[in-house]
Scaffold this motif. Structure first.
Motif, mmCIF file in Angstrom:
data_model
loop_
_atom_site.group_PDB
_atom_site.id
_atom_site.type_symbol
_atom_site.label_atom_id
_atom_site.label_comp_id
_atom_site.label_asym_id
_atom_site.label_seq_id
_atom_site.Cartn_x
_atom_site.Cartn_y
_atom_site.Cartn_z
ATOM 1 N N UNK A 10 0.862 -1.186 0.000
ATOM 2 C CA UNK A 10 0.000 0.000 0.000
ATOM 3 C C UNK A 10 0.895 1.230 0.000
ATOM 4 N N UNK A 11 0.953 1.916 -1.158
ATOM 5 C CA UNK A 11 1.883 3.017 -1.341
ATOM 6 C C UNK A 11 1.553 4.188 -0.414
ATOM 7 N N UNK A 12 0.287 4.523 -0.359
ATOM 8 C CA UNK A 12 -0.074 5.667 0.462
ATOM 9 C C UNK A 12 0.205 5.407 1.935
ATOM 10 N N UNK A 25 3.370 5.530 6.936
ATOM 11 C CA UNK A 25 4.068 4.671 7.902
ATOM 12 C C UNK A 25 5.563 4.980 7.930
ATOM 13 N N UNK A 26 6.063 5.317 6.719
ATOM 14 C CA UNK A 26 7.488 5.631 6.638
ATOM 15 C C UNK A 26 7.825 6.863 7.495
ATOM 16 N N UNK A 27 6.951 7.866 7.355
ATOM 17 C CA UNK A 27 7.188 9.070 8.152
ATOM 18 C C UNK A 27 7.104 8.762 9.648
ATOM 19 N N UNK A 69 7.593 5.839 11.085
ATOM 20 C CA UNK A 69 8.710 4.987 11.505
ATOM 21 C C UNK A 69 10.027 5.789 11.638
ATOM 22 N N UNK A 70 10.127 6.771 10.707
ATOM 23 C CA UNK A 70 11.335 7.616 10.820
ATOM 24 C C UNK A 70 11.360 8.335 12.179
ATOM 25 N N UNK A 71 10.166 8.845 12.525
ATOM 26 C CA UNK A 71 10.068 9.523 13.819
ATOM 27 C C UNK A 71 10.345 8.552 14.971
ATOM 28 N N UNK A 72 9.783 7.335 14.824
ATOM 29 C CA UNK A 72 10.004 6.337 15.879
ATOM 30 C C UNK A 72 11.481 5.937 15.966
ATOM 31 N N UNK A 73 12.112 5.883 14.758
ATOM 32 C CA UNK A 73 13.538 5.537 14.742
ATOM 33 C C UNK A 73 14.363 6.576 15.495
ATOM 34 N N UNK A 74 14.029 7.832 15.184
ATOM 35 C CA UNK A 74 14.756 8.898 15.872
ATOM 36 C C UNK A 74 14.535 8.840 17.382
#
Length: 341
Positions: free
Chosen positions: A243-245, A250-252, A254-259
């Protein structure tokens, strides 16, 4: 006038009759006393010479002999004439008092000379005692600085003719002290250097071990964070295919969660390192506290031993005996006696 005249004065056959006799309310024996005083004081001598000292000593002895002779004559008169016993006794006392004063007066220069000689010897002996060196057993305790100062004191002490007959003994004492103190200074100085070097190496080892632990913890935390981030990135990639959208959202996220995860991981590293440093510091402080207590106890015991030794010496016991007595008491070899710390 010679000392022989004093003997002639006291050889009069009528000496006993002079005791108890009064001439115009004055004791007849006073004529003899006055004559002895006059003749004795007419004899001159130089107290600084051996001959003068001998003359002074002999003259004092002659006066003592005259005093004894007159006193015996008075006693004979008293025994013979009990009626005048009180007057005779007064005369005897007069003889003893006046001639004792004369004896003291004549001998005074010799007495003063003897006192000056005793004082001179005492001063030399005090200076000689100051040259003595410390007990070798005390060197490790007092340290190299004190030994160095002691050596300088001895080297700067001049042994010359002012030491008089003590000069050779002073030279020997000074040489013996320096012969012992100089190698002791080097030995104690080397021991102090070795102790300081050992302490430095131990401190470096503790610091190195602490740094290695902190680096290991940081590496483990970073590796774990990277693994978690990689795993989460893979999940994001799988979701993006489906699911691209939702993948972008989710990418955004996860990036925040990664940070956030990285921040938490870094904080965990910091917290773990702090706990480790705190534990090491607490351990170090405990070791220092125990060592300080041990040193304080040792210093306290040493002070009590030294005070007990000094008290024994102050009461006439020599130093070695005092040390042995204290040692026997400390190891409970003397019944019913203990040392209170």
């Amino acid at each position: 006038m010679t000392e022989k005249a004093l003997t002639i004065i006291t050889q009069r056959e009528d000496l006993p009759q002079l005791f108890g006799k009064r001439i115009e309310n004055q004791a007849a024996i006073e004529e003899i006393i006055t004559k002895i005083e006059t003749e004795s004081r007419s004899i001159t001598f130089d107290i600084e010479t051996k001959e003068g000292q001998a003359t002074c000593r002999s003259l004092a002895a002659k006066i003592a002999s005259a005093k004894s002779t007159l006193d015996k004559a008075g006693k004979a008169r008293k025994d013979e004439y009990t009626v005048t016993a009180d007057l005779i006794q007064v005369d005897r006392n007069l003889v003893k008092q006046r001639l004792q004063l004369l004896q003291d007066e004549v001998r005074q220069p010799l007495t003063e000379l003897e006192q000056r000689e005793k004082q001179r010897q005492a001063q030399h002996e005090t200076k000689l005692a100051a040259l003595g060196y410390l007990d070798v057993q005390d060197h490790d305790r007092i340290g190299s600085k004190f030994i160095k100062e002691r050596i300088a004191f001895l080297e700067n002490t001049v042994i010359d003719d002012s030491w008089e007959e003590y000069k050779s003994q002073a030279l020997e004492t000074k040489d013996n002290a320096l012969r012992i103190l100089r190698p002791e200074f080097e030995r104690v100085k080397q021991r102090e250097y070795e102790q300081a070097e050992l302490a430095r190496l131990r401190a470096e080892q503790v610091q190195r071990e602490q740094q290695e632990r902190e680096e290991r913890i940081a590496q483990e935390a970073t590796a774990k964070a990277n693994a978690d981030a990689e795993r989460q990135a893979q999940q994001i990639a799988q979701e993006s295919e489906r699911k691209e959208r939702e993948a972008k959202e989710r990418e955004a996220r996860l990036i925040a969660e990664k940070e956030s995860a990285e921040l938490r991981a870094k904080q965990q590293v910091i917290d773990a390192a702090k706990r480790e440093r705190d534990a090491i510091e607490a351990e170090r402080l405990e070791v220092e506290r125990l060592e300080a207590n041990r040193q304080a106890n040792k210093k306290h015991r040493d002070a009590i031993f030294i005070q007990a030794k000094d008290d024994l010496m102050a009461n006439g016991i020599d130093e070695e005996t005092a040390k042995q007595v204290i040692k026997l008491i400390h190891v409970s070899k003397v019944s019913n006696v203990t040392i209170k710390f």
